[in-house]
Design an enzyme around this catalytic site. Structure first.
Site, PDB file in Angstrom:
ATOM      1  N   HIS A  28       0.842  -1.200   0.000  1.00  0.00           N
ATOM      2  CA  HIS A  28       0.000   0.000   0.000  1.00  0.00           C
ATOM      3  C   HIS A  28       0.873   1.243   0.000  1.00  0.00           C
ATOM      4  O   HIS A  28       1.873   1.296   0.719  1.00  0.00           O
ATOM      5  CB  HIS A  28      -0.855  -0.069   1.274  1.00  0.00           C
ATOM      6  CG  HIS A  28      -1.817   1.053   1.465  1.00  0.00           C
ATOM      7  ND1 HIS A  28      -1.431   2.339   1.728  1.00  0.00           N
ATOM      8  CD2 HIS A  28      -3.174   1.074   1.456  1.00  0.00           C
ATOM      9  CE1 HIS A  28      -2.495   3.107   1.878  1.00  0.00           C
ATOM     10  NE2 HIS A  28      -3.572   2.356   1.717  1.00  0.00           N
ATOM     11  N   ARG A  33      -2.835   0.995  -4.414  1.00  0.00           N
ATOM     12  CA  ARG A  33      -2.568  -0.445  -4.490  1.00  0.00           C
ATOM     13  C   ARG A  33      -2.815  -0.921  -5.917  1.00  0.00           C
ATOM     14  O   ARG A  33      -3.526  -0.265  -6.682  1.00  0.00           O
ATOM     15  CB  ARG A  33      -3.507  -1.214  -3.562  1.00  0.00           C
ATOM     16  CG  ARG A  33      -3.422  -0.877  -2.100  1.00  0.00           C
ATOM     17  CD  ARG A  33      -4.420  -1.719  -1.302  1.00  0.00           C
ATOM     18  NE  ARG A  33      -5.563  -0.971  -0.862  1.00  0.00           N
ATOM     19  CZ  ARG A  33      -6.687  -1.526  -0.375  1.00  0.00           C
ATOM     20  NH1 ARG A  33      -6.800  -2.834  -0.319  1.00  0.00           N
ATOM     21  NH2 ARG A  33      -7.673  -0.774   0.048  1.00  0.00           N
ATOM     22  N   LYS A  66      -6.245  -0.696  -8.095  1.00  0.00           N
ATOM     23  CA  LYS A  66      -7.212   0.196  -7.450  1.00  0.00           C
ATOM     24  C   LYS A  66      -7.222   1.535  -8.176  1.00  0.00           C
ATOM     25  O   LYS A  66      -6.488   1.760  -9.134  1.00  0.00           O
ATOM     26  CB  LYS A  66      -6.892   0.349  -5.971  1.00  0.00           C
ATOM     27  CG  LYS A  66      -7.250  -0.901  -5.191  1.00  0.00           C
ATOM     28  CD  LYS A  66      -7.715  -0.579  -3.782  1.00  0.00           C
ATOM     29  CE  LYS A  66      -9.135  -0.075  -3.778  1.00  0.00           C
ATOM     30  NZ  LYS A  66      -9.651   0.280  -2.467  1.00  0.00           N
ATOM     31  N   ASP A  71      -5.801   8.323  -6.909  1.00  0.00           N
ATOM     32  CA  ASP A  71      -6.253   9.232  -5.840  1.00  0.00           C
ATOM     33  C   ASP A  71      -5.159  10.282  -5.663  1.00  0.00           C
ATOM     34  O   ASP A  71      -3.984   9.933  -5.526  1.00  0.00           O
ATOM     35  CB  ASP A  71      -6.462   8.442  -4.543  1.00  0.00           C
ATOM     36  CG  ASP A  71      -6.947   9.313  -3.367  1.00  0.00           C
ATOM     37  OD1 ASP A  71      -6.693  10.536  -3.362  1.00  0.00           O
ATOM     38  OD2 ASP A  71      -7.560   8.757  -2.435  1.00  0.00           O
ATOM     39  N   CYS A  83      -4.109  12.034  -3.257  1.00  0.00           N
ATOM     40  CA  CYS A  83      -3.222  12.014  -2.080  1.00  0.00           C
ATOM     41  C   CYS A  83      -1.993  11.147  -2.312  1.00  0.00           C
ATOM     42  O   CYS A  83      -0.924  11.405  -1.740  1.00  0.00           O
ATOM     43  CB  CYS A  83      -3.960  11.581  -0.819  1.00  0.00           C
ATOM     44  SG  CYS A  83      -4.422   9.841  -0.753  1.00  0.00           S
ATOM     45  N   TYR A  84      -2.118  10.125  -3.171  1.00  0.00           N
ATOM     46  CA  TYR A  84      -0.952   9.277  -3.449  1.00  0.00           C
ATOM     47  C   TYR A  84       0.118  10.021  -4.247  1.00  0.00           C
ATOM     48  O   TYR A  84       1.234   9.515  -4.397  1.00  0.00           O
ATOM     49  CB  TYR A  84      -1.360   7.967  -4.124  1.00  0.00           C
ATOM     50  CG  TYR A  84      -2.169   7.093  -3.192  1.00  0.00           C
ATOM     51  CD1 TYR A  84      -3.519   6.843  -3.425  1.00  0.00           C
ATOM     52  CD2 TYR A  84      -1.590   6.570  -2.028  1.00  0.00           C
ATOM     53  CE1 TYR A  84      -4.268   6.079  -2.542  1.00  0.00           C
ATOM     54  CE2 TYR A  84      -2.331   5.813  -1.135  1.00  0.00           C
ATOM     55  CZ  TYR A  84      -3.672   5.569  -1.400  1.00  0.00           C
ATOM     56  OH  TYR A  84      -4.405   4.833  -0.506  1.00  0.00           O
ATOM     57  N   ASP A  99      -9.499  14.140  -4.158  1.00  0.00           N
ATOM     58  CA  ASP A  99      -9.045  12.794  -4.544  1.00  0.00           C
ATOM     59  C   ASP A  99      -9.081  12.653  -6.070  1.00  0.00           C
ATOM     60  O   ASP A  99      -8.065  12.399  -6.726  1.00  0.00           O
ATOM     61  CB  ASP A  99      -9.979  11.820  -3.811  1.00  0.00           C
ATOM     62  CG  ASP A  99     -10.036  10.395  -4.342  1.00  0.00           C
ATOM     63  OD1 ASP A  99      -9.476  10.080  -5.401  1.00  0.00           O
ATOM     64  OD2 ASP A  99     -10.669   9.567  -3.671  1.00  0.00           O
ATOM     65  N   ASP A 138     -11.020  18.544   0.320  1.00  0.00           N
ATOM     66  CA  ASP A 138     -10.812  18.542   1.772  1.00  0.00           C
ATOM     67  C   ASP A 138      -9.377  18.933   2.067  1.00  0.00           C
ATOM     68  O   ASP A 138      -8.549  19.042   1.166  1.00  0.00           O
ATOM     69  CB  ASP A 138     -11.184  17.182   2.406  1.00  0.00           C
ATOM     70  CG  ASP A 138     -10.364  16.025   1.874  1.00  0.00           C
ATOM     71  OD1 ASP A 138     -10.951  14.967   1.532  1.00  0.00           O
ATOM     72  OD2 ASP A 138      -9.121  16.147   1.825  1.00  0.00           O
ATOM     73  N   HIS A 146      -6.532  16.177   1.313  1.00  0.00           N
ATOM     74  CA  HIS A 146      -6.140  16.076  -0.090  1.00  0.00           C
ATOM     75  C   HIS A 146      -5.425  17.328  -0.578  1.00  0.00           C
ATOM     76  O   HIS A 146      -4.525  17.248  -1.408  1.00  0.00           O
ATOM     77  CB  HIS A 146      -7.343  15.739  -0.979  1.00  0.00           C
ATOM     78  CG  HIS A 146      -7.728  14.296  -0.894  1.00  0.00           C
ATOM     79  ND1 HIS A 146      -8.676  13.829  -0.017  1.00  0.00           N
ATOM     80  CD2 HIS A 146      -7.248  13.203  -1.549  1.00  0.00           C
ATOM     81  CE1 HIS A 146      -8.780  12.507  -0.151  1.00  0.00           C
ATOM     82  NE2 HIS A 146      -7.922  12.098  -1.071  1.00  0.00           N
TER      83      HIS A 146
END
Lengths: 438, 331
Positions: free
Chosen positions: A219, A261, A264, A267, A269-270, A368, A375, A378
């Site tokens: 992750h 991951r 998936k 996003d 934030c990654y 995201d 938010d 993020h």
């Protein structure tokens, strides 16, 4: 033998196609609008972001009660974002923040999610990073380092890992928040470090990434935490870095952003959790070389006794010459001195494009992915990831990025961060100075 | 939200059982930052929570107020922690507690505190809880087959409490539902390496390779089985290089000329570990070259890197780095 037409799409496939179509719509929008509209879309909406962020610092609505145990995080996400944008808060807000975080500080050490709450490693990390981001004597001296140390000691588990709070959960995140705080406050020692490396190693999965607990899935969030922690304790050479790299490069999808991951969804934030891994990797080239050389020689990259006990990494040389806490005290500092010998292994411009065109909201804040709400979390990690990407071609800390390294106008350039702690580089230096001498 | 078991939803200040308690306001100070505009019921609940928490009153009414606080903010770890202390002090029925957690989890399946609490309860109940925990995680996973917390909890249950018997079959079912579910592949790896009912990785290897190759052939663009295949040979690269099924599945996918990125990447890794390619491989890679590429790459590994750099542009820098770092004696 092509059976792909005969089966219905799976949940994974359906969800991925939905996101891809929304993202590509946004990219197509860019090419279809007139020039002046285009330049608006490519621009970082600094003023709007600052407005969104400052408003949050001053007042939050009732729906934020679900973050009532995370208020130091809100401080860090907001203050760090403002600092990345090259701005700062006024004296009044600064003083109020220092006072507020002091009320979150537990008399026995560490910071909780709000006044009167139990201390927690994540909120301790957030509070300390927030105070470092404010900078200045009043802010930094408000941290009771001795008590923080006591708290970290108490969170230490016999297995080597750390618990998030008294009798709390144990995972790679807890290790990172504990070690990061200890390192930046210059209170990291053998006792805190003992066994951490073994625990994190046991979390590197067959895929190459790192999981939260042994056995769980690789992750992005835990991979950043695990890798950063191993660097901070001088044991990064124990990880199988080539397989880690192979896993993380494939986390960047057609959208340009990163997924957390395998299989998936992307996003924003990654952008930091996965993007930050690359910033760390770039400074580890000599260790990676060594591991590759051992593979070439027919051995296992990490079983060799040489590699297990020594390290070519200049920042970690002499690690075994000193005893007690001295040997860990400059890892974070020396890490910055290491030149980034490698080109970034990810596609920096594609990531920046995703962040600016898909995560950024014109009215301020980041999200995201298209369809999600903005938010502060993020906003923080999209901006942190954007900074990492913009500086990914910079060999050292002193040279500003070339224009071609920056997506959109050069005025989009953010402040550089220290990738191990995710605080602004200059503010890190101030804190390092402060905690080395006090 | 069930209120029957906690009495009427009257404000706490109006409930007789609380009349002797002075609520404790939050010590936010005169000028707090990130202040939240709490609704009145939230403020009141937390004021009464603080009263019993600071007094360390581990009673039934304290238990009730923790439930109310949790319903309003399931992320308050201090409240959960105190709830555990109360449950212990009251020697409460932990099977009931499992029901409580289930209700909270319905609205908050991705919350750390809930899962940590569940683990604590299950640990106390021991193997009595095994089937309940496996059912609970299965239910959560039926709504979101990749819920990270659910999978971690399920692994913890298997390791601490048992219940391995049907786990491989469960993975198989999930993979039939969605062959791209990487969490299910990860769980499969967990089962074959750790289940006391199976023989361990090496004993399971052959049947797992067969299974994985089948999944690859069905969907060569699926990254999960490629990584899983590599994982089956963790710490034994030579056996991986020498397994004819591994190189053969690469060749099959390459020859079909569709979704070849992972096949090429795997071939590259094999070559870096000393794999000696037959002419078939050289031809298959040749067939994937575009006219603008250097046709004279004598070295297959170099050629593979070139093809990948072109075919997988997101990772162009990675493939260039790989090309640059090829071991001296690769074919």
């Amino acid at each position: 033998m092509d059976s792909s037409e005969t089966r219905l799409p799976t949940v994974t496939q359906r969800e991925q196609w939905m996101v891809e179509s929304q993202v590509f719509q946004m990219y197509e929008l860019l090419s279809s609008v007139p020039r002046n509209a285009q330049s608006v879309l490519l621009e970082l909406q600094r003023d709007k972001h600052i407005e969104f962020l400052t408003n949050g610092l001053k007042q939050l609505g009732p729906s934020f009660c679900v973050l009532d145990a995370n208020r130091p995080w809100l401080c860090y996400w907001i203050l760090h974002s403002i600092a990345l944008l090259g701005d700062s808060v006024d004296d009044e807000l600064e003083n109020n923040t220092i006072d507020f975080l002091s009320r979150c500080q537990d008399p026995n050490g560490g910071y909780g999610g709000g006044p009167g709450q139990m201390p927690h490693l994540a909120t301790t990390y957030a509070a300390i990073n927030a105070l470092i981001t404010l900078g200045g004597h009043r802010s930094l001296s408000s941290i009771n380092r001795g008590k923080v140390y006591t708290f970290l000691q108490r969170m230490k588990d016999p297995s080597g890992a750390f618990r998030m709070h008294d009798a709390g959960e144990m995972d790679v995140r807890a290790c990172y928040t504990a070690i990061s705080v200890a390192s930046v406050l210059n209170i990291l020692d053998d006792e805190l470090v003992k066994g951490v490396g073994n625990f994190i190693l046991s979390c590197q999965t067959y895929e190459g990434g790192i999981s939260g607990e042994p056995g769980s899935e690789a992750h992005g969030g835990y991979t950043f935490c695990g890798l950063a922690t191993m660097v901070l304790i001088g044991e990064v050479n124990r990880l199988d870095l080539t397989s880690l790299i192979d896993w993380v490069v494939f986390r960047q999808g057609v959208e340009g952003g990163f997924q957390g991951r395998t299989n998936k969804l992307v996003d924003g934030c990654y952008s930091f959790w996965q993007g930050g891994v690359f910033a760390l990797i770039q400074k580890l080239h000599s260790i990676i070389e060594e591991q590759l050389r051992l593979l070439d020689a027919g051995g296992s990259a990490i079983d060799s006794p040489q590699i297990a006990s020594t390290s070519c990494h200049s920042g970690q040389r002499g690690l075994h010459d000193t005893s007690g806490s001295a040997k860990f005290s400059n890892i974070g500092f020396n890490f910055l001195e290491e030149p980034a010998e490698m080109e970034p292994l990810f596609h920096s411009i594609a990531l920046q494009q995703y962040i600016i065109l898909c995560s950024q909201l014109q009215e301020g804040g980041f999200r995201d992915k298209p369809g999600k709400h903005r938010d502060y979390y993020h906003t923080c990690y999209c901006l942190s990831g954007l900074s990492v990407a913009q500086y990914s071609y910079s060999k050292d800390a002193d040279s500003p990025p070339l224009p071609r390294a920056v997506f959109g106008p050069y005025s989009n350039l953010l402040e550089p961060i220290h990738p191990l702690y995710n605080v602004i580089m200059d503010l890190y230096h101030e804190a390092h100075e402060f905690f080395s001498t006090s | 939200m069930e209120w029957k078991e906690e009495g009427e939803k009257r404000p706490l200040s109006q409930r007789p059982e609380w009349s002797d308690v002075t609520p404790v306001p939050q010590d936010d100070g005169p000028n707090p930052v990130v202040p939240i505009a709490y609704k009145d019921d939230f403020t009141e609940t937390m004021d009464y929570f603080r009263a019993v928490y600071f007094a360390d009153e581990r009673s039934l009414r304290s238990l009730h107020v923790t439930a109310e606080a949790i319903h309003m903010n399931a992320g308050n770890y201090t409240v959960w922690h105190f709830r555990r202390l109360i449950l212990e002090a009251l020697n409460a029925d932990l099977h009931e507690e499992l029901n409580f957690i289930k209700k909270v989890a319905n609205g908050n399946p991705k919350n750390y505190q809930i899962w940590h609490h569940r683990r604590w309860v299950a640990e106390k109940l021991g193997s009595d809880a095994t089937s309940k925990e496996l059912d609970f995680t299965k239910k959560i996973l039926s709504l979101d087959a990749k819920n990270y917390h659910a999978w971690s909890h399920r692994q913890w249950v298997l390791q601490e409490l048992g219940g391995w018997e049907d786990e491989l079959a469960y993975c198989k079912q999930l993979l039939e539902d969605d062959i791209f579910n990487n969490s299910a592949w990860n769980q499969r790896y967990f089962v074959i390496t750790k289940s006391p009912f199976l023989g361990g990785l090496e004993a399971m290897r052959e049947s797992e390779v067969n299974y994985t190759v089948g999944a690859i052939i069905a969907k060569p663009e699926n990254e999960s089985p490629w990584r899983y295949l590599r994982g089956l040979y963790k710490d034994d690269a030579q056996s991986w290089v020498n397994d004819p099924q591994v190189s053969s599945v690469c060749l099959t996918v390459l020859s079909a000329k569709r979704n070849t990125v992972f096949a090429l990447s795997t071939l590259l890794d094999l070559l870096c570990h000393g794999f000696q390619p037959s002419q078939d491989f050289i031809n298959a890679v040749d067939a994937l070259k575009t006219p603008d590429l250097d046709q004279s790459d004598s070295n297959l590994a170099t050629a593979v890197c070139s093809v990948l750099g072109h075919m997988d542009p997101m990772r162009v820098n990675y493939w260039a780095w790989r090309k640059n770092k090829l071991p001296a004696q690769t074919a």
